[in-house]
Write an enzyme that holds these catalytic residues in place. Structure first.
Site, PDB file in Angstrom:
ATOM      1  N   ARG A 183       0.795  -1.221   0.000  1.00 56.01           N
ATOM      2  CA  ARG A 183       0.000   0.000   0.000  1.00 56.01           C
ATOM      3  C   ARG A 183       0.833   1.280   0.000  1.00 56.01           C
ATOM      4  NH1 ARG A 183      -3.028  -4.059   1.773  1.00 56.01           N
ATOM      5  NH2 ARG A 183      -1.063  -4.648   2.695  1.00 56.01           N
ATOM      6  N   THR A 184       1.848   1.315   0.846  1.00 56.37           N
ATOM      7  CA  THR A 184       2.574   2.584   0.975  1.00 56.37           C
ATOM      8  C   THR A 184       3.252   2.944  -0.342  1.00 56.37           C
ATOM      9  OG1 THR A 184       2.861   2.174   3.329  1.00 56.37           O
ATOM     10  CG2 THR A 184       4.290   3.841   2.344  1.00 56.37           C
TER      11      THR A 184
ATOM     12  N   LYS B 210      25.751  -4.495  -2.880  1.00 54.49           N
ATOM     13  CA  LYS B 210      27.221  -4.512  -3.011  1.00 54.49           C
ATOM     14  C   LYS B 210      27.891  -3.855  -1.813  1.00 54.49           C
ATOM     15  CE  LYS B 210      26.845  -3.768  -8.025  1.00 54.49           C
ATOM     16  NZ  LYS B 210      27.091  -2.751  -9.070  1.00 54.49           N
TER      17      LYS B 210
ATOM     18  N   ARG C 254      11.244   3.688   2.377  1.00 54.03           N
ATOM     19  CA  ARG C 254      11.009   2.780   3.503  1.00 54.03           C
ATOM     20  C   ARG C 254      12.287   1.990   3.711  1.00 54.03           C
ATOM     21  NH1 ARG C 254       5.903  -1.113   4.073  1.00 54.03           N
ATOM     22  NH2 ARG C 254       5.115   0.863   4.878  1.00 54.03           N
TER      23      ARG C 254
ATOM     24  N   HIS D  64       6.047   6.173  11.077  1.00 49.93           N
ATOM     25  CA  HIS D  64       5.376   6.035   9.773  1.00 49.93           C
ATOM     26  C   HIS D  64       4.357   7.177   9.667  1.00 49.93           C
ATOM     27  CE1 HIS D  64       3.866   4.366   6.189  1.00 49.93           C
ATOM     28  NE2 HIS D  64       3.599   3.129   6.564  1.00 49.93           N
TER      29      HIS D  64
HETATM   30  C1  NCD Z   1       2.211  -1.030   8.069  1.00 46.99           C
HETATM   31  C2  NCD Z   1       3.709  -0.855   7.993  1.00 46.99           C
HETATM   32  O1  NCD Z   1       4.349  -1.209   7.011  1.00 46.99           O
HETATM   33  O2  NCD Z   1       4.208  -0.345   8.986  1.00 46.99           O
HETATM   34  N1  NCD Z   1       1.557  -1.112   6.851  1.00 46.99           N
HETATM   35  C3  NCD Z   1       1.400  -0.018   6.045  1.00 46.99           C
HETATM   36  O3  NCD Z   1       2.276   0.794   5.864  1.00 46.99           O
HETATM   37  N2  NCD Z   1       0.202   0.137   5.475  1.00 46.99           N
HETATM   38  C4  NCD Z   1       1.791  -2.038   9.057  1.00 46.99           C
HETATM   39  C5  NCD Z   1       2.338  -3.438   8.978  1.00 46.99           C
HETATM   40  O4  NCD Z   1       3.181  -3.783   8.180  1.00 46.99           O
HETATM   41  O5  NCD Z   1       1.850  -4.239   9.791  1.00 46.99           O
END
Ligand code: NCD
Length: 309
Positions: free
Chosen positions: A58-59, A87, A108, A136
């Site tokens: 999703r992100t 590397k 991320r 987040h």
């Molecule tokens: C979350 C994350 O990656 O922190 N999901 C997200 O970003 N929608 C929660 C999770 O992975 O459980």
């Protein structure tokens, strides 16, 4: 006067209430416009780097969708194994390289603090899409927007946060936003997965009402919003500990209908088994609508940090 141009989005604690309100207002505008338009071409010619060193559905896709719906372009990777990180290149060097190509970076990474390291290395604005068990903030903002649209307001609501509060970066960022709205916060977690003490202490020092319990049913009974989270398997040093704790808390339809049929249920997703699928068609099950809000919230953040509004 709120001005986000050039501001890195790293942490839920960086925002004032006025700033949060501004982001939510811009999100609402995009939400409205996307009801009749496919594109709001504010970012034509801008390029975003989407650097995902850790799995994401999703992100990453909502960041990319947001940039495309703004008329901008995206480059990036979803598998750091195919980059020079493999590397042995340092995060700073990777970021300084991408910085030569793009106008902003959504990223991320598995390490706490990685987004801050990147922000220091890059001239481009950095948006933190999750740094290990840290923060987040873009998710927390879309969660807040969802509470407003689902409940008609945020102020004074009772928000229950349940599951892996120790490793859950979405809840670590979320509580920093709820504290501006006088929300009563109830934390439900097994002892080993409690909200870190320093976060709880800091909330209390801001005058936030915080309660902790291991009893899901009691907490559910007076919740306006029940925010469920996944036990974060990938953060456990000991797989046996994960096996012991998985399945600690499960929401199902029977329980919700019996205890609190009016509750709004959120989850950042992905779920494993903590929300049974028979919950999905309850009117309060908002987690798929919540996901859609990820696009408009990220459109707002991108447009704001690029100074396009
Ligand atoms: C979350 C994350 O990656 O922190 N999901 C997200 O970003 N929608 C929660 C999770 O992975 O459980």
């Amino acid at each position: 006067m709120v001005n986000f141009k050039g501001v890195d989005i790293l942490d839920g604690a960086q925002f004032s209430r006025e700033e949060i309100e501004h982001i939510l207002a811009v999100t609402a505008e995009f939400d409205n416009r996307l009801k009749t338009e496919h594109k709001v071409a504010l970012a034509d010619g801008y390029l975003m780097g989407a650097l995902f060193f850790e799995p994401s559905t999703r992100t990453r896709l909502s960041f990319e969708a947001a940039m495309h719906r703004l008329g901008g372009d995206v480059i990036g990777f979803a598998d750091a194994g195919a980059t020079s990180a493999k590397k042995g290149e340092s995060l700073s060097d990777t970021i300084r390289s991408v910085d030569q190509y793009v106008d902003l970076i959504a990223m991320r990474h598995p390490q706490v603090g990685a987004a801050r390291v990147a922000a220091e290395a890059a001239e481009a604005v950095v948006l933190n899409g999750g740094d290990g068990a840290g923060q987040h903030p873009t998710q927390a903002l879309l969660d807040l927007y969802t509470i407003r649209t689902e409940r008609g307001g945020i102020d004074g609501k009772t928000v229950v946060l349940c599951g892996d509060l120790k490793h859950g970066r979405t809840v670590h960022a979320g509580v920093e936003l709820y504290k501006h709205y006088g929300c009563r916060l109830v934390f439900v977690a097994p002892d080993q997965l409690r909200m870190p003490d320093e976060i709880t202490a800091s909330l209390k020092s801001h005058g936030v009402v915080v309660e902790e319990t291991t009893n899901l049913e009691h907490a559910l009974a007076d919740a306006d919003v029940f925010y469920m989270t996944r036990i974060q398997k990938e953060r456990f040093a000991d797989p046996a500990e994960y096996e012991r704790l998985k399945g600690s808390y499960i929401l199902n339809r029977e329980l919700i209908e019996r205890v609190n049929p009016g509750v709004t249920i959120l989850h950042p997703l992905p779920r494993v088994d903590e929300i049974a699928t028979d919950v999905d068609d309850l009117s309060g099950a908002a987690y798929f609508r919540q996901m859609r809000n990820g696009v408009t919230t990220r459109m707002a953040l991108i447009a704001l940090v690029l100074g396009l509004l």
